[in-house]
Design a protein around this motif. Structure first.
Motif, PDB file in Angstrom:
ATOM      1  N   PRO A  29       0.847  -1.201   0.000  1.00 46.62           N
ATOM      2  CA  PRO A  29       0.000   0.000   0.000  1.00 46.62           C
ATOM      3  C   PRO A  29       0.880   1.247   0.000  1.00 46.62           C
ATOM      4  O   PRO A  29       1.950   1.271   0.613  1.00 46.62           O
ATOM      5  N   SER A  30       0.440   2.260  -0.723  1.00 49.51           N
ATOM      6  CA  SER A  30       1.245   3.477  -0.805  1.00 49.51           C
ATOM      7  C   SER A  30       0.328   4.691  -0.912  1.00 49.51           C
ATOM      8  O   SER A  30      -0.731   4.628  -1.542  1.00 49.51           O
ATOM      9  N   PRO A  31       0.748   5.803  -0.315  1.00 49.25           N
ATOM     10  CA  PRO A  31      -0.054   7.024  -0.420  1.00 49.25           C
ATOM     11  C   PRO A  31       0.028   7.594  -1.843  1.00 49.25           C
ATOM     12  O   PRO A  31       1.017   7.374  -2.551  1.00 49.25           O
ATOM     13  N   PRO A  32      -1.001   8.324  -2.266  1.00 52.07           N
ATOM     14  CA  PRO A  32      -1.035   8.834  -3.646  1.00 52.07           C
ATOM     15  C   PRO A  32       0.130   9.738  -4.045  1.00 52.07           C
ATOM     16  O   PRO A  32       0.420   9.861  -5.225  1.00 52.07           O
ATOM     17  N   GLU A  33       0.809  10.321  -3.098  1.00 51.64           N
ATOM     18  CA  GLU A  33       1.919  11.206  -3.466  1.00 51.64           C
ATOM     19  C   GLU A  33       3.257  10.483  -3.589  1.00 51.64           C
ATOM     20  O   GLU A  33       4.265  11.087  -3.964  1.00 51.64           O
ATOM     21  N   SER A  34       3.274   9.181  -3.335  1.00 51.29           N
ATOM     22  CA  SER A  34       4.541   8.446  -3.376  1.00 51.29           C
ATOM     23  C   SER A  34       4.901   8.019  -4.803  1.00 51.29           C
ATOM     24  O   SER A  34       4.052   7.903  -5.679  1.00 51.29           O
ATOM     25  N   ALA A  35       6.179   7.762  -4.988  1.00 53.06           N
ATOM     26  CA  ALA A  35       6.675   7.300  -6.291  1.00 53.06           C
ATOM     27  C   ALA A  35       6.147   5.907  -6.604  1.00 53.06           C
ATOM     28  O   ALA A  35       5.879   5.581  -7.766  1.00 53.06           O
ATOM     29  N   GLN A  40       2.657   2.426  -9.908  1.00 56.80           N
ATOM     30  CA  GLN A  40       1.500   1.537 -10.033  1.00 56.80           C
ATOM     31  C   GLN A  40       0.490   2.094 -11.033  1.00 56.80           C
ATOM     32  O   GLN A  40      -0.049   1.355 -11.856  1.00 56.80           O
ATOM     33  N   MET A  41       0.230   3.383 -10.976  1.00 58.64           N
ATOM     34  CA  MET A  41      -0.735   4.002 -11.892  1.00 58.64           C
ATOM     35  C   MET A  41      -0.216   3.986 -13.332  1.00 58.64           C
ATOM     36  O   MET A  41      -0.970   3.767 -14.276  1.00 58.64           O
ATOM     37  N   PHE A  42       1.084   4.188 -13.502  1.00 54.74           N
ATOM     38  CA  PHE A  42       1.688   4.154 -14.837  1.00 54.74           C
ATOM     39  C   PHE A  42       1.544   2.759 -15.452  1.00 54.74           C
ATOM     40  O   PHE A  42       1.126   2.616 -16.608  1.00 54.74           O
ATOM     41  N   LEU A  43       1.849   1.729 -14.682  1.00 55.32           N
ATOM     42  CA  LEU A  43       1.732   0.358 -15.175  1.00 55.32           C
ATOM     43  C   LEU A  43       0.269  -0.005 -15.428  1.00 55.32           C
ATOM     44  O   LEU A  43      -0.041  -0.732 -16.375  1.00 55.32           O
ATOM     45  N   THR A  47      -1.880  -2.119 -18.470  1.00 54.59           N
ATOM     46  CA  THR A  47      -2.457  -3.432 -18.230  1.00 54.59           C
ATOM     47  C   THR A  47      -3.976  -3.433 -18.129  1.00 54.59           C
ATOM     48  O   THR A  47      -4.607  -4.432 -18.482  1.00 54.59           O
ATOM     49  N   GLU A  48      -4.572  -2.371 -17.650  1.00 52.26           N
ATOM     50  CA  GLU A  48      -6.022  -2.353 -17.441  1.00 52.26           C
ATOM     51  C   GLU A  48      -6.838  -2.570 -18.718  1.00 52.26           C
ATOM     52  O   GLU A  48      -7.875  -3.228 -18.658  1.00 52.26           O
ATOM     53  N   PRO A  49      -6.435  -2.057 -19.871  1.00 53.57           N
ATOM     54  CA  PRO A  49      -7.235  -2.332 -21.073  1.00 53.57           C
ATOM     55  C   PRO A  49      -7.366  -3.824 -21.391  1.00 53.57           C
ATOM     56  O   PRO A  49      -8.337  -4.237 -22.019  1.00 53.57           O
TER      57      PRO A  49
END
Length: 87
Positions: A29-35, A40-43, A47-49
């Motif tokens: 788990p990581s806070p939204p401001e972390s690298a 995770q959001m970049f990956l 992958t989500e499509p």
């Protein structure tokens, strides 16, 4: 033709690696401001499509905090099924 087959195989293998990395990172788990969260959001954008349609078809297994999403496993198996004839 061998060059195109090799390129397709390499891209599919890279996609499997991206899925595995995303699975591993999802356990932290990581806070939204972390690298880590940004990674995770970049990956997830890649992958989500592919994973989202599989998630809609497959129910999650388990209940409560012990729920497992098997869609990455299904996608990896499908990719491996595509790679084998290329080799």
């Amino acid at each position: 033709m061998g060059g195109i087959q090799s390129l397709i195989r390499s891209l599919l293998e890279l996609y499997v690696i991206v899925i595995v990395v995303q699975i591993v990172l999802s356990y932290f788990p990581s806070p939204p401001e972390s690298a880590l969260y940004k990674t995770q959001m970049f990956l997830s954008r890649f992958t989500e499509p592919v994973l989202a349609p599989v998630r809609r078809v497959m129910p999650r297994i388990g209940s409560g905090p012990m729920t497992f999403d098997l869609s990455p496993l299904v996608v990896i198996l499908l990719i491996q099924w595509v790679i084998v004839p290329i080799v």
